[in-house]
Scaffold this motif. Structure first.
Motif, PDB file in Angstrom:
ATOM      1  N   ALA A  87      41.930  41.771  41.199  1.00 23.01           N
ATOM      2  CA  ALA A  87      42.367  43.169  41.193  1.00 23.01           C
ATOM      3  C   ALA A  87      43.095  43.508  39.889  1.00 23.01           C
ATOM      4  O   ALA A  87      42.912  44.603  39.329  1.00 23.01           O
ATOM      5  CB  ALA A  87      43.274  43.436  42.392  1.00 23.01           C
ATOM      6  N   TYR A  88      43.906  42.587  39.412  1.00 20.67           N
ATOM      7  CA  TYR A  88      44.620  42.796  38.135  1.00 20.67           C
ATOM      8  C   TYR A  88      43.622  42.946  36.997  1.00 20.67           C
ATOM      9  O   TYR A  88      43.698  43.900  36.200  1.00 20.67           O
ATOM     10  CB  TYR A  88      45.568  41.623  37.883  1.00 20.67           C
ATOM     11  N   ASN A  89      42.658  42.022  36.915  1.00 25.02           N
ATOM     12  CA  ASN A  89      41.665  42.088  35.854  1.00 25.02           C
ATOM     13  C   ASN A  89      40.828  43.363  35.949  1.00 25.02           C
ATOM     14  O   ASN A  89      40.503  43.998  34.933  1.00 25.02           O
ATOM     15  CB  ASN A  89      40.745  40.861  35.916  1.00 25.02           C
ATOM     16  N   GLY A  90      40.488  43.747  37.182  1.00 24.93           N
ATOM     17  CA  GLY A  90      39.708  44.959  37.368  1.00 24.93           C
ATOM     18  C   GLY A  90      40.463  46.208  36.942  1.00 24.93           C
ATOM     19  O   GLY A  90      39.895  47.132  36.333  1.00 24.93           O
ATOM     20  N   GLY A  91      41.751  46.251  37.251  1.00 29.21           N
ATOM     21  CA  GLY A  91      42.566  47.388  36.847  1.00 29.21           C
ATOM     22  C   GLY A  91      42.669  47.506  35.337  1.00 29.21           C
ATOM     23  O   GLY A  91      42.625  48.609  34.777  1.00 29.21           O
ATOM     24  N   LEU A  92      42.779  46.366  34.648  1.00 25.62           N
ATOM     25  CA  LEU A  92      42.818  46.370  33.187  1.00 25.62           C
ATOM     26  C   LEU A  92      41.510  46.927  32.618  1.00 25.62           C
ATOM     27  O   LEU A  92      41.512  47.726  31.666  1.00 25.62           O
ATOM     28  CB  LEU A  92      43.039  44.949  32.662  1.00 25.62           C
ATOM     29  N   ALA A  93      40.385  46.472  33.192  1.00 25.00           N
ATOM     30  CA  ALA A  93      39.079  46.918  32.698  1.00 25.00           C
ATOM     31  C   ALA A  93      38.922  48.432  32.839  1.00 25.00           C
ATOM     32  O   ALA A  93      38.394  49.101  31.937  1.00 25.00           O
ATOM     33  CB  ALA A  93      37.970  46.186  33.451  1.00 25.00           C
ATOM     34  N   GLN A  94      39.387  48.997  33.950  1.00 26.60           N
ATOM     35  CA  GLN A  94      39.287  50.440  34.150  1.00 26.60           C
ATOM     36  C   GLN A  94      40.113  51.203  33.114  1.00 26.60           C
ATOM     37  O   GLN A  94      39.665  52.214  32.557  1.00 26.60           O
ATOM     38  CB  GLN A  94      39.753  50.798  35.564  1.00 26.60           C
ATOM     39  N   LEU A  95      41.319  50.700  32.839  1.00 25.11           N
ATOM     40  CA  LEU A  95      42.183  51.386  31.875  1.00 25.11           C
ATOM     41  C   LEU A  95      41.674  51.227  30.449  1.00 25.11           C
ATOM     42  O   LEU A  95      41.900  52.091  29.600  1.00 25.11           O
ATOM     43  CB  LEU A  95      43.615  50.872  32.003  1.00 25.11           C
ATOM     44  N   GLN A  96      40.985  50.135  30.195  1.00 29.54           N
ATOM     45  CA  GLN A  96      40.398  49.970  28.862  1.00 29.54           C
ATOM     46  C   GLN A  96      39.283  50.992  28.665  1.00 29.54           C
ATOM     47  O   GLN A  96      39.155  51.603  27.599  1.00 29.54           O
ATOM     48  CB  GLN A  96      39.864  48.539  28.693  1.00 29.54           C
ATOM     49  N   MET A  97      38.470  51.197  29.693  1.00 30.22           N
ATOM     50  CA  MET A  97      37.408  52.191  29.598  1.00 30.22           C
ATOM     51  C   MET A  97      37.991  53.595  29.456  1.00 30.22           C
ATOM     52  O   MET A  97      37.388  54.480  28.851  1.00 30.22           O
ATOM     53  CB  MET A  97      36.501  52.110  30.826  1.00 30.22           C
TER      54      MET A  97
ATOM     55  N   LEU B  66      42.469  43.977  26.275  1.00 24.78           N
ATOM     56  CA  LEU B  66      41.860  43.638  27.562  1.00 24.78           C
ATOM     57  C   LEU B  66      41.507  42.158  27.597  1.00 24.78           C
ATOM     58  O   LEU B  66      41.815  41.462  28.583  1.00 24.78           O
ATOM     59  CB  LEU B  66      40.601  44.469  27.794  1.00 24.78           C
ATOM     60  N   ALA B  67      40.902  41.676  26.523  1.00 29.11           N
ATOM     61  CA  ALA B  67      40.527  40.267  26.464  1.00 29.11           C
ATOM     62  C   ALA B  67      41.759  39.376  26.495  1.00 29.11           C
ATOM     63  O   ALA B  67      41.768  38.317  27.138  1.00 29.11           O
ATOM     64  CB  ALA B  67      39.709  40.005  25.207  1.00 29.11           C
ATOM     65  N   ARG B  68      42.798  39.826  25.839  1.00 29.75           N
ATOM     66  CA  ARG B  68      44.030  39.032  25.774  1.00 29.75           C
ATOM     67  C   ARG B  68      44.717  38.944  27.134  1.00 29.75           C
ATOM     68  O   ARG B  68      45.307  37.927  27.470  1.00 29.75           O
ATOM     69  CB  ARG B  68      44.972  39.653  24.740  1.00 29.75           C
ATOM     70  N   ARG B  69      44.606  40.014  27.911  1.00 23.51           N
ATOM     71  CA  ARG B  69      45.342  40.082  29.171  1.00 23.51           C
ATOM     72  C   ARG B  69      44.543  39.588  30.376  1.00 23.51           C
ATOM     73  O   ARG B  69      45.124  39.325  31.429  1.00 23.51           O
ATOM     74  CB  ARG B  69      45.795  41.527  29.430  1.00 23.51           C
ATOM     75  N   THR B  70      43.235  39.492  30.233  1.00 20.39           N
ATOM     76  CA  THR B  70      42.418  39.049  31.364  1.00 20.39           C
ATOM     77  C   THR B  70      42.751  37.599  31.709  1.00 20.39           C
ATOM     78  O   THR B  70      42.745  36.720  30.848  1.00 20.39           O
ATOM     79  CB  THR B  70      40.923  39.175  31.032  1.00 20.39           C
ATOM     80  N   ILE B  71      43.020  37.340  32.981  1.00 19.48           N
ATOM     81  CA  ILE B  71      43.469  36.024  33.427  1.00 19.48           C
ATOM     82  C   ILE B  71      42.313  35.283  34.096  1.00 19.48           C
ATOM     83  O   ILE B  71      41.636  35.815  34.972  1.00 19.48           O
ATOM     84  CB  ILE B  71      44.661  36.168  34.389  1.00 19.48           C
ATOM     85  N   SER B  72      42.122  34.033  33.638  1.00 20.58           N
ATOM     86  CA  SER B  72      41.019  33.232  34.179  1.00 20.58           C
ATOM     87  C   SER B  72      41.403  31.761  34.184  1.00 20.58           C
ATOM     88  O   SER B  72      41.861  31.231  33.163  1.00 20.58           O
ATOM     89  CB  SER B  72      39.758  33.432  33.321  1.00 20.58           C
ATOM     90  N   PHE B  73      41.215  31.110  35.354  1.00 19.45           N
ATOM     91  CA  PHE B  73      41.478  29.684  35.489  1.00 19.45           C
ATOM     92  C   PHE B  73      40.165  28.950  35.759  1.00 19.45           C
ATOM     93  O   PHE B  73      39.190  29.541  36.238  1.00 19.45           O
ATOM     94  CB  PHE B  73      42.460  29.429  36.634  1.00 19.45           C
ATOM     95  N   SER B  74      40.148  27.665  35.435  1.00 23.17           N
ATOM     96  CA  SER B  74      38.941  26.866  35.664  1.00 23.17           C
ATOM     97  C   SER B  74      39.332  25.468  36.106  1.00 23.17           C
ATOM     98  O   SER B  74      40.503  25.058  35.977  1.00 23.17           O
ATOM     99  CB  SER B  74      38.091  26.798  34.401  1.00 23.17           C
ATOM    100  N   GLU B  75      38.353  24.744  36.616  1.00 22.53           N
ATOM    101  CA  GLU B  75      38.606  23.362  37.010  1.00 22.53           C
ATOM    102  C   GLU B  75      38.943  22.540  35.775  1.00 22.53           C
ATOM    103  O   GLU B  75      38.293  22.628  34.746  1.00 22.53           O
ATOM    104  CB  GLU B  75      37.371  22.779  37.699  1.00 22.53           C
TER     105      GLU B  75
ATOM    106  N   ALA C 236      51.364  47.398  39.711  1.00 22.83           N
ATOM    107  CA  ALA C 236      50.941  46.001  39.781  1.00 22.83           C
ATOM    108  C   ALA C 236      50.451  45.482  38.439  1.00 22.83           C
ATOM    109  O   ALA C 236      50.330  44.262  38.239  1.00 22.83           O
ATOM    110  CB  ALA C 236      49.838  45.838  40.818  1.00 22.83           C
ATOM    111  N   LEU C 237      50.179  46.385  37.493  1.00 25.00           N
ATOM    112  CA  LEU C 237      49.659  45.971  36.185  1.00 25.00           C
ATOM    113  C   LEU C 237      50.807  45.678  35.221  1.00 25.00           C
ATOM    114  O   LEU C 237      51.015  46.356  34.219  1.00 25.00           O
ATOM    115  CB  LEU C 237      48.729  47.054  35.628  1.00 25.00           C
TER     116      LEU C 237
END
Length: 501
Positions: free
Chosen positions: A297-307, A316-325, A347-348
């Motif tokens: 939801a956080y990442n999605g909200g950022l994407a909407q505001l970037q558009m 947007l790229a800097r703030r997008t949060i992503s974890f991996s194994e 929430a953003l």
């Protein structure tokens, strides 16, 4: 070399055994080493006074204690000065080797650290026990070592900085309160009153250090020349530092004393900022998936505001949060320099994942990965709960520190020329320690690596006794260059790189 010497000895034995009884072996003239004649040169060390902060006092492993004070670089230099006419060097010693202290019987200063293997892995741990140093028990001076832990440049000129009554209020320094000549005395006044013939001055580190170690929680007072309005973690303005520093030197040189000054190292290169990686979080595939789902939801909200044009694609790229194994996931942090989007959606908040350009502070070693709420397994600090400002020094905050340090160092270099003093480039010294280490005569190399390098103590900020020995030699090298002195070197090998108990 050893094989050659052995062959030479064996050949000589054969040669001698073949001589006739009345023949004599040849005599080899081995030159006798020329004894070194130590001299003070143009300097007079009969009354040496050192002025500064914790680096001058001998602070290490998070505390001030007797053995550390004895291993201060001014005390080491005084031992060398003693061989060329230097006088007594007195120190306001703590009461024990614990480092802790009380005020009215209540503990206010913590004990020193040591390297403990109790958990199986070496970790810094405070020594047990209650320190016997009582701050209100004022020592009778004067003292040659006027290093005061915690002191900033302007504190050296502040009346009441050693007033015991002000310690509990945060208006006075507990270390100076133990040995100030009077409740309204100043550090500089007590130093100058001793009429030094030679002095060392190393001050200014704390004018930026507390801002850095607090993760930039203070304010950069760049254009504010009034220190009375500063907070405890603020960066001192160069407009205040310049007049203060030159005023200190005017007082110390008023009686014709010679001396040595040192500039400020890059504080962001000390182990306090280089030990904890920005990506220390291990996750399995299932956990990584769950965390990513939580941040969707956080990442999605950022994407909407970037558009919508509220933030750039880069942000947007800097703030997008992503974890991996894997074991190298970056921690989630708060970054106050990001665009504030909470007016669109509370929430953003200003959070992102750390990068290699961020400097995580040393206490994060035992904080990242713990639970913010013991009853909530998803409240992992650095994962589900972003790390607050105090846990990381961002590139923007690093730039503030660097700009102030450059201004301070220019002031110090100019003052060394103006007052015709010896100058130590402590910044270059630390760069060398970081880049290649410093090799000792026994073949070992001292580095800035936390816990094992031997150059820094376990607080990650202050040198170890061995590190202070290297500094003492560096100071004396510049004193020799400036004043034509020849001084005995300190043997760094004789001092510990880390306390293990």
């Amino acid at each position: 070399m050893k094989k050659f010497l052995a062959l030479l000895a064996f050949s000589s034995f054969l040669f001698v055994s073949c001589l006739s009884d009345d023949a004599q072996p040849p005599v080899f003239n081995v030159p006798t080493p020329t004894p070194i004649t130590y001299t003070s040169g143009e300097a007079d060390f009969s009354k040496y006074v050192s002025v500064g902060n914790s680096l001058t006092a001998g602070f290490s492993d998070g505390a001030l204690f007797i053995d550390g004070q004895a291993a201060s670089f001014p005390n080491m230099m005084a031992s060398s000065f003693a061989q060329v006419g230097g006088g007594e060097f007195t120190i306001p010693l703590m009461a024990d080797n614990l480092g802790g202290a009380t005020l009215g019987g209540q503990p206010i200063l913590g004990n020193r650290l040591f390297l403990s293997f109790a958990s199986g892995s070496p970790l810094p741990e405070a020594v047990s026990g209650t320190g016997t140093t009582e701050i209100s028990t004022v020592l009778t001076g004067p003292f040659n070592n006027m290093g005061v832990p915690g002191a900033k440049s302007f504190h050296l000129l502040a009346p009441g900085y050693g007033n015991v009554a002000g310690v509990a209020l945060g208006a006075a320094n507990p270390y100076y309160a133990r040995f100030a000549s009077d409740p309204n005395a100043t550090v500089l006044g007590d130093a100058a009153a001793q009429a030094p013939t030679f002095f060392s001055l190393w001050i200014g580190n704390n004018d930026i250090l507390s801002f850095a170690t607090s993760g930039g929680a203070g304010v950069d007072q760049k254009l504010n020349p009034d220190p009375s309005t500063y907070g405890g973690n603020d960066i001192t303005s160069p407009l205040a530092f310049g007049p203060t520093y030159n005023g200190i030197l005017q007082a110390l040189t008023a009686g014709g004393a010679k001396g040595v000054v040192a500039n400020i190292p890059d504080v962001t290169s000390i182990p306090y900022f280089t030990t904890v990686p920005h990506n220390p979080i291990p996750l399995d595939a299932a956990t990584a998936g769950a965390v990513n789902a939580a941040y969707a939801a956080y990442n999605g909200g950022l994407a909407q505001l970037q558009m919508a044009g509220a933030i750039s694609a880069d942000e947007l790229a800097r703030r997008t949060i992503s974890f991996s194994e894997g074991a190298t996931n970056a921690a989630v942090i708060i970054d106050e320099d990001l665009t504030d989007l909470t007016s669109f959606n509370p929430a953003l908040i200003n959070m992102r994942q750390a990068t290699a350009e961020d400097l995580m502070v040393l206490p994060g070693l035992s904080f990242i990965g713990t639970l913010a709420d013991p009853n909530n397994p998803s409240s992992v600090n650095g994962v589900g709960v972003p790390l607050g400002d105090q846990w990381v020094l961002t590139p923007e905050e690093q730039a503030m520190v660097a700009e102030a340090a450059a201004a301070f160092n220019q002031t110090i270099a100019d003052a060394a020329t103006t007052f015709d003093l010896a100058f130590v480039d402590a910044n270059a010294f630390l760069q060398e320690l970081n880049a290649s280490g410093i090799q000792l005569d026994d073949g070992t190399t001292v580095t800035a690596t936390y816990g094992t390098g031997g150059g820094f103590s376990l607080d990650g900020v202050h040198p170890s006794p061995r590190g202070y020995a290297l500094l003492a030699n560096k100071f004396m090298e510049e004193i020799e260059n400036k004043y034509g002195a020849t001084l005995p070197e300190v043997a760094p090998e004789a001092f510990t790189g880390v306390y293990i108990e």
